[in-house]
Design an enzyme around this catalytic site. Sequence first.
Site, PDB file in Angstrom:
ATOM      1  CE  LYS A  29      30.560  43.135 -15.435  1.00  0.00           C
ATOM      2  NZ  LYS A  29      31.716  44.050 -15.519  1.00  0.00           N
ATOM      3  CG  LEU A  30      33.471  37.422 -11.954  1.00  0.00           C
ATOM      4  CD1 LEU A  30      34.420  36.605 -11.070  1.00  0.00           C
ATOM      5  CD2 LEU A  30      34.101  37.652 -13.329  1.00  0.00           C
TER       6      LEU A  30
END
Length: 298
Positions: A170-171
């Site tokens: 996600k990052l």
Amino acid sequence: MRIGLIGLGGMGRGLAKNMAAKGIDLTVSDLDQSRVDHAVGLGAKQGSTAAQMAADCDVLMICVTTAEAVQSIALGPDGALAHMSPGDVLVDHTTVSAEHVDLMRAQCDAAGVRYAEAPMTRTPAHADRGEVNILFGGDEELIEHLRPVFGTYAENIFHVGPAGHAIRLKLIHNYIAFANVATFCEGFALAAKEGLDMSKVIGIISAAGGKSGMMDLYGELTLLRDFTPHMSLSNAQKDVRYYAEWLEQAGLPGFMAQSVHQTYALASIMGHGDEGCTAVIKAYEDPTGVEAKLPEAQ
């Protein structure tokens, strides 16, 4: 399952709406009472403290803004985790740091609570329609246990790998997305300063290699001067900061990440943190007094 949801902001509001509409036994809490009242009007129940909700629910979901906020809710003697029973599930829907996920998993393991690492992608509009993407990192049994609940508000549920992989992916996703926003905003600002026709600027870029998902979402809105915070600039800054910190911890050079982070940080310092992420363009516009906009923009 008795579900508790703490956090009714941009994403959490849509999660609550869809769970309540589909008959989930749902209790909610938020610092903003008007958000709680809205969810209760849709069929949810009002919760009290995080500790009480943790004691009363089988699954406690946290959907707030930062890793620090999650920890303040979950950890410590008065935190939610201390009041959960062995076998209960703590779902972390917040976009947090990689370090936070590792800490929370260790704390949950020590308490006999199952930690579900489940950051989301897409926008509050998708959450409202029940169409978020969930990235899940962990074991197959737990994702199957939660799938009936996730399915009430998610279009796609991706099991991306073992524990820790979901937040890391996600990052990376968010960094690429927000770096793209910062890049096209810089280009738009330069084009405006040099007097280029902005309708041709966005048209040409969108017809070639500069086209992207974020430009499709926000490019024209930026040039129409619409900075509605579907994703706030302050949240974008936070996500890029987590990515940059993780990159450094991993021993990789972070020249680009730091540049992107500092650009968002500057725009936030200038007072644009509560606007949409494309207000990062104002870090370039404000010093010059030139706005990048289409002729029809107000």
